[in-house]
Enzyme design. Structure first.
Site, PDB file in Angstrom:
ATOM      1  N   ASP A 163       0.822  -1.215   0.000  1.00 45.72           N
ATOM      2  CA  ASP A 163       0.000   0.000   0.000  1.00 45.72           C
ATOM      3  C   ASP A 163       0.862   1.274   0.000  1.00 45.72           C
ATOM      4  OD1 ASP A 163      -2.473   1.298  -0.002  1.00 45.72           O
ATOM      5  OD2 ASP A 163      -3.292   0.011   1.569  1.00 45.72           O
ATOM      6  N   ASP A 218      -9.599   3.890  -4.210  1.00 45.82           N
ATOM      7  CA  ASP A 218     -10.323   2.664  -3.822  1.00 45.82           C
ATOM      8  C   ASP A 218     -11.737   2.615  -4.385  1.00 45.82           C
ATOM      9  OD1 ASP A 218      -8.119   2.061  -2.341  1.00 45.82           O
ATOM     10  OD2 ASP A 218      -9.124   2.102  -0.391  1.00 45.82           O
TER      11      ASP A 218
END
Ligand SMILES: *[C@@H]1O[C@H](CO)[C@@H](O)[C@H](O)[C@H]1NC(C)=O
Ligand SMILES: *[C@@H]1O[C@H](CO)[C@@H](O)[C@H](O)[C@H]1NC(C)=O
Ligand SMILES: *[C@@H]1O[C@H](CO)[C@@H](O)[C@H](O)[C@H]1NC(C)=O
Ligand SMILES: *[C@@H]1O[C@H](CO)[C@@H](O)[C@H](O)[C@H]1NC(C)=O
Length: 493
Positions: free
Chosen positions: A151, A211
């Protein structure tokens, strides 16, 4: 020009493994990764039981053998570092440790995916791997990890140019390589700094947007860009399926075998879209060769979610050996908007194994409509007339043989036979037994969908497409020889 030289390089890589090339980074993800990740349905509520029970259910439902092989743990699994700086798992959530989870998953026929972050903290503020790449890669390898999602939170400002970002991510590429263990590397920097330009040299896949959230087309202020931007400076979150798809439209062609644009994890089965919308979401993710990571709670899997996720004819597009992502051929705006979307229709196409061609007519308008794709558009080339339009083509509908609800429900309930007593295996493709590539080479009817018509040379495909739905079609040259057995099976499917 750039694209064709890229393609030549990759084709050469596949045909002659000994040819030296700087990409892809390893021999993993030759087709897009498939599996499950806990984040969309469970967020931080992770533990050993969740991963192992999900794997068992997926195997029982035939999803492992359909190809969903990676069980990926997301954020919130650690409690920091020990005195030597080694990452420590949370002993309450993972009482037997991570190596145990890996062993159990391996014995069930799955692979194990781990999560960390190219920053000082993960997005949920657990400890990150920035500055600890070598040590953490060794830790993951010692746990028999097969996949790393990496991430981008708390990255200490190490972003802003492709060079800064790619170097930060490449440190982990090298660290993983140094372990000697094959570990699929899935980077998650939300499309910052154009990862579709350098991702091939760093990772097996890269997220290209903020996202996803479980909505077909509803805008959300947390997802700042409308979806048409090539460069979205603030990726954000809560991006709808259509928003991400429209962002992918200008870059889908940059995916190559071993290195894929990642449109984010699937929302199929999470309840925020209707059935047509989930079919569209799944079809487009498969066609663009995004990794397909289920993101739902398999304990509450419903019949419709299962019959989307296990549709072999669509999975055969995702796992097609040519590995050429569909590209958008046209987009028009229409007047029947819903309360959210801009009202649009699109056509996508791309080559498939054996000279077949994928065609998708997408109706994001608010009414069902008749849509048309001409062969000229389907096979469009930069200049001149595409030679393929001189052929007649058979049309196979990739959704027509979708498993019916009663059968899907009986699979979920643990029965191996459908309501009508028929063996559900006839709806399933078993990729553990026979790879998609071999199945396609053998014209397995499960992978072809249903023969529904033909389009003659120079003609057009015309079909009704429901609101927020797709027609997903495989075109195959009429002159192509398929065995009479296969033809019979197709016609009686
Ligand atoms: C859409 O609506 C506008 C304004 O009402 C109208 O001028 C236009 O013809 C409509 N377009 C279509 C394709 O119906
Ligand atoms: C869009 O379609 C849905 C479902 O048919 C309907 O409920 C809704 O009212 C429509 N919205 C608009 C703005 O027409
Ligand atoms: C798929 O094939 C493998 C290998 O032959 C077998 O072990 C497995 O049970 C099959 N899966 C299903 C769901 O039938
Ligand atoms: C198809 O098969 C027939 C009979 O075996 C053969 O004559 C013909 O050349 C084949 N056509 C193609 C396109 O392969």
């Amino acid at each position: 020009m750039r694209r064709s030289s890229l393609f030549t390089a990759v084709t050469a890589f596949i045909a002659f493994q000994k040819v030296e090339t700087v990409y892809p980074i390893n021999d993993l993800a030759v087709t897009p990764a498939m599996g499950w990740n806990n984040w969309n349905a469970f967020d931080c509520s992770v533990n050993e039981h969740l991963l192992l029970s999900t794997a068992e259910k997926m195997a029982a439902m035939g999803l492992r053998d359909a190809g969903y092989e990676y069980i990926v743990l997301d954020d919130c699994w650690s409690i920091g570092r020990d005195k030597k700086g080694n990452l420590r798992h949370d002993p309450e959530k993972f009482p037997h440790g991570m190596k145990y989870v890996a062993e159990k998953l391996h014995s069930l026929g799955f692979r194990f995916g781990m999560y960390s972050d190219a920053g000082t903290y993960t997005c949920a503020r657990y400890v990150g791997s920035l500055g600890y790449e070598k040590q953490d890669a060794q830790t993951f390898a010692s746990w028999d990890v097969d996949y790393l999602k990496y991430d981008n939170c708390y990255n200490e400002g190490l972003s802003g140019t492709p060079k800064i970002t790619s170097e930060r991510y490449r440190t982990m590429t090298e660290a993983l390589k140094a372990t000697g263990r094959p570990i699929l590397y899935a980077i998650c920097n939300w499309g910052e700094d154009y990862p579709w330009k350098w991702g091939h040299t760093v990772a097996n896949s890269w997220r290209m947007s903020g996202d996803i959230y479980d909505s077909f087309d509803r805008p959300d202020p947390r997802c700042p860009c409308t979806g048409d931007e090539y460069d979205c400076p603030l990726p954000g979150s809560h991006c709808s399926a259509m928003n991400i798809l429209n962002k992918a439209a200008s870059i889908s062609h940059t995916s190559i075998p071993g290195a894929w644009n990642d449109l984010d994890m699937l929302e199929v089965g999470n309840g925020g879209m209707d059935d047509e919308e989930y079919k569209t979401h799944f079809s487009m993710w498969a066609a663009l060769k995004s990794p397909l990571l289920m993101g739902n709670d398999v304990n509450i899997m419903d019949a419709k979610a299962l019959s989307i996720l296990n549709n072999p004819a669509v999975l055969a597009v995702s796992q097609d050996p040519v590995g050429a992502p569909a590209v958008r051929r046209w987009r028009y705006f229409v007047n029947d908007t819903d309360e959210f979307d801009q009202g649009e229709i699109q056509m996508w196409a791309g080559p498939l194994f054996g000279g077949d061609q994928l065609v998708i007519l997408l109706n994001a308008g608010n009414n069902s409509r008749t849509m048309t794709a001409t062969l000229v558009d389907v096979f469009r080339v930069a200049t001149g007339i595409p030679k393929e339009i001189k052929e007649d083509w058979d049309i196979y509908d990739l959704w027509a043989n979708r498993m019916d609800d009663a059968t899907a429900q009986s699979v979920i309930d643990g029965s191996t036979t459908g309501e009508d007593g028929a063996n559900v295996a006839r709806f399933y493709y078993n990729a553990t037994k026979t790879s998609y590539k071999e199945g396609l080479a053998a014209n397995d009817p499960l992978l072809l969908g249903k023969l529904t018509g033909t389009v003659e040379a120079g003609g057009a495909i015309e079909t009704e497409v429901p609101r927020h739905g797709v027609a997903m079609l495989r075109l195959r040259k009429r002159s192509a020889n398929i065995s009479s057995e296969t033809l019979l099976a197709i016609q009686h499917a």
